[in-house]
Motif scaffolding. Structure first.
Motif, PDB file in Angstrom:
ATOM      1  N   LEU A 144     -38.685  37.685   1.743  1.00 28.28           N
ATOM      2  CA  LEU A 144     -38.660  36.224   1.810  1.00 28.28           C
ATOM      3  C   LEU A 144     -37.931  35.642   0.602  1.00 28.28           C
ATOM      4  N   ALA A 145     -38.171  36.199  -0.567  1.00 30.56           N
ATOM      5  CA  ALA A 145     -37.475  35.722  -1.765  1.00 30.56           C
ATOM      6  C   ALA A 145     -35.967  35.904  -1.624  1.00 30.56           C
ATOM      7  N   LEU A 146     -35.548  37.039  -1.065  1.00 26.87           N
ATOM      8  CA  LEU A 146     -34.117  37.299  -0.866  1.00 26.87           C
ATOM      9  C   LEU A 146     -33.496  36.325   0.127  1.00 26.87           C
ATOM     10  N   ALA A 189     -38.649  45.648   4.915  1.00 30.14           N
ATOM     11  CA  ALA A 189     -38.144  46.834   4.226  1.00 30.14           C
ATOM     12  C   ALA A 189     -36.638  46.969   4.425  1.00 30.14           C
ATOM     13  N   HIS A 190     -36.172  46.703   5.636  1.00 28.43           N
ATOM     14  CA  HIS A 190     -34.739  46.775   5.941  1.00 28.43           C
ATOM     15  C   HIS A 190     -33.956  45.797   5.067  1.00 28.43           C
ATOM     16  N   ILE A 191     -34.459  44.574   4.939  1.00 29.28           N
ATOM     17  CA  ILE A 191     -33.786  43.543   4.141  1.00 29.28           C
ATOM     18  C   ILE A 191     -33.705  43.961   2.679  1.00 29.28           C
ATOM     19  N   VAL A 192     -34.812  44.439   2.134  1.00 29.05           N
ATOM     20  CA  VAL A 192     -34.842  44.793   0.717  1.00 29.05           C
ATOM     21  C   VAL A 192     -33.908  45.967   0.429  1.00 29.05           C
ATOM     22  N   ILE A 193     -33.963  46.999   1.263  1.00 26.86           N
ATOM     23  CA  ILE A 193     -33.086  48.160   1.075  1.00 26.86           C
ATOM     24  C   ILE A 193     -31.622  47.747   1.157  1.00 26.86           C
ATOM     25  N   LYS A 195     -30.214  44.583   0.835  1.00 27.98           N
ATOM     26  CA  LYS A 195     -29.724  43.440   0.056  1.00 27.98           C
ATOM     27  C   LYS A 195     -29.821  43.592  -1.456  1.00 27.98           C
ATOM     28  N   MET A 196     -30.764  44.392  -1.944  1.00 37.60           N
ATOM     29  CA  MET A 196     -30.941  44.483  -3.391  1.00 37.60           C
ATOM     30  C   MET A 196     -29.690  45.048  -4.057  1.00 37.60           C
ATOM     31  N   CYS A 309     -19.883  57.691   6.222  1.00 37.05           N
ATOM     32  CA  CYS A 309     -19.805  56.223   6.144  1.00 37.05           C
ATOM     33  C   CYS A 309     -20.544  55.775   4.888  1.00 37.05           C
ATOM     34  N   ASP A 310     -19.852  55.024   4.042  1.00 36.93           N
ATOM     35  CA  ASP A 310     -20.464  54.601   2.782  1.00 36.93           C
ATOM     36  C   ASP A 310     -20.917  53.139   2.818  1.00 36.93           C
ATOM     37  N   LYS A 311     -21.111  52.587   4.009  1.00 35.86           N
ATOM     38  CA  LYS A 311     -21.504  51.182   4.107  1.00 35.86           C
ATOM     39  C   LYS A 311     -22.960  50.964   3.735  1.00 35.86           C
ATOM     40  N   ARG A 312     -23.783  51.953   3.974  1.00 35.14           N
ATOM     41  CA  ARG A 312     -25.195  51.799   3.634  1.00 35.14           C
ATOM     42  C   ARG A 312     -25.402  52.030   2.140  1.00 35.14           C
ATOM     43  N   PRO A 313     -26.376  51.328   1.547  1.00 35.00           N
ATOM     44  CA  PRO A 313     -26.575  51.446   0.097  1.00 35.00           C
ATOM     45  C   PRO A 313     -27.192  52.784  -0.290  1.00 35.00           C
TER      46      PRO A 313
END
Length: 343
Positions: A144-146, A189-193, A195-196, A309-313
């Motif tokens: 939510l903060a993100l 969890a998806h958002i945090v992984i 977006k951070m 693929c290097d798109k994922r963090p």
């Protein structure tokens, strides 16, 4: 120089040990604690945090508590009461008369009219690049903060998360391969992984599961010490210890590892860096971390062919921690709680 921590928690047994570890450490300043629904409802989580402060010899207003999300963004239809078999009805043993006994004001201990997500934004705006975020429960407040403030992604010095899994070991139900915190709110969890933008360390469920069957380690020894926190921890873990005993599994460390990784990086012995995301569409796998192992397996030539693929963090996973060192930290925290506050 003291490390500044902000702790986000659902306030059950392993959480209160982790929180106490931070409170009792001489080189840590806990700026605030935010609460979220998880293994108990958010009001109970808030009360448990207040009780934890008193168990540590503090007034309930000595560290600001901010109540957060009362439900996940979408969730997996988890009912917090279903976790009572392991944590007790209140998440910390279900013995309100035990030290420190529950007080009516524990349930009203949160700062009024300030949601945890708003508090996180304000705290990290004020302490950009210097405060560490430690997440011990579902990640709803952080997500939510993100969403409220995208710049929040760059403000913590680092983020340490207890959740997810590295090898697909689950702890929700027998037909789920997800870990509880991520399964409780997969979207968060998806958002945090995703977006951070600061260093992210994940302590997966396997860090509890695999060492818990090691008979050479006594994870319960600190509960016998003559100190206030020993009594509180014994109460908080009593239901879980009884539930695990028939299978020969100890109540090992879990959230405590996450807290220790933020306070004392030397506690982490082995790490693994993998790219990954949280599965949102499966049934058995919804909430599980889906990880890319090909980057470590194949040569650069093969990666260039399009398999990689290097798109994922990239995520840093803890694989092995120094059990004696963490146990020493826990023992020191417990013993420190017996000292006069002036010392």
């Amino acid at each position: 120089m003291s490390k500044k921590l902000v702790i986000d928690t659902d306030g059950v047994a392993d959480d209160v040990r982790a929180i106490s570890l931070a409170i009792q450490h001489p080189d840590v300043e806990v700026l605030a604690i935010t609460t979220v629904i998880g293994c108990v409802n958010v009001t109970q989580a808030t009360a448990n945090v207040a009780r934890t402060l008193r168990a540590n010899g503090l007034e309930t207003d000595s560290i600001p508590i901010y109540r957060g999300a009362a439900e996940p963004l979408i969730g997996n239809n988890h009912d917090p009461t279903h976790e009572a078999h392991f944590f007790g009805e209140d998440g910390i043993g279900g013995k309100p008369e035990e030290f420190p006994s529950v007080e009516y004001n524990d349930f009203n201990a949160a700062v009024e009219d300030v949601h945890a997500a708003s508090a996180l934004i304000k705290l990290f705006r004020e302490h950009k690049g210097e405060a560490i975020l430690v997440c011990l429960g579902p990640l709803t407040n952080v997500a939510l903060a993100l969403k409220l403030e995208p710049e929040f992604a760059s403000w913590p010095k680092s983020v340490h998360v207890m959740g997810g899994n590295l090898f697909g070991a689950g702890n929700v139900k027998s037909y789920s391969t997800a870990e509880f915190n991520f399964s409780n709110d997969p979207e968060a969890a998806h958002i945090v992984i995703e977006k951070m933008k600061v260093p992210l360390t994940v302590v997966p469920w396997e860090c509890f599961l695999f060492p818990s069957v090691d008979s050479t380690v006594d994870f319960h020894a600190h509960l016998e010490l003559d100190a206030p926190l020993a009594k509180f921890f014994s109460t908080a873990t009593s239901v879980g210890r009884a539930a695990l005993e028939p299978s020969g599994v100890q109540y090992a460390y879990c959230d405590e590892i996450t807290m220790a990784s933020a306070i004392c990086p030397n506690v982490i012995l082995e790490k693994r860096e993998l790219r990954g995301t949280v599965e949102l569409h499966g049934s058995i796998t919804r909430g599980q971390l889906a990880l890319d192992w090909t980057e470590r397996l194949w040569s650069d030539v093969f990666l260039a062919s399009g398999k990689f693929c290097d798109k994922r963090p990239k995520i840093t996973f803890v694989e092995k921690y120094d059990i004696p060192l963490l146990d020493k930290m826990i023992r020191e925290a417990v013993l420190n709680s017996a000292k006069p506050q002036s010392e």
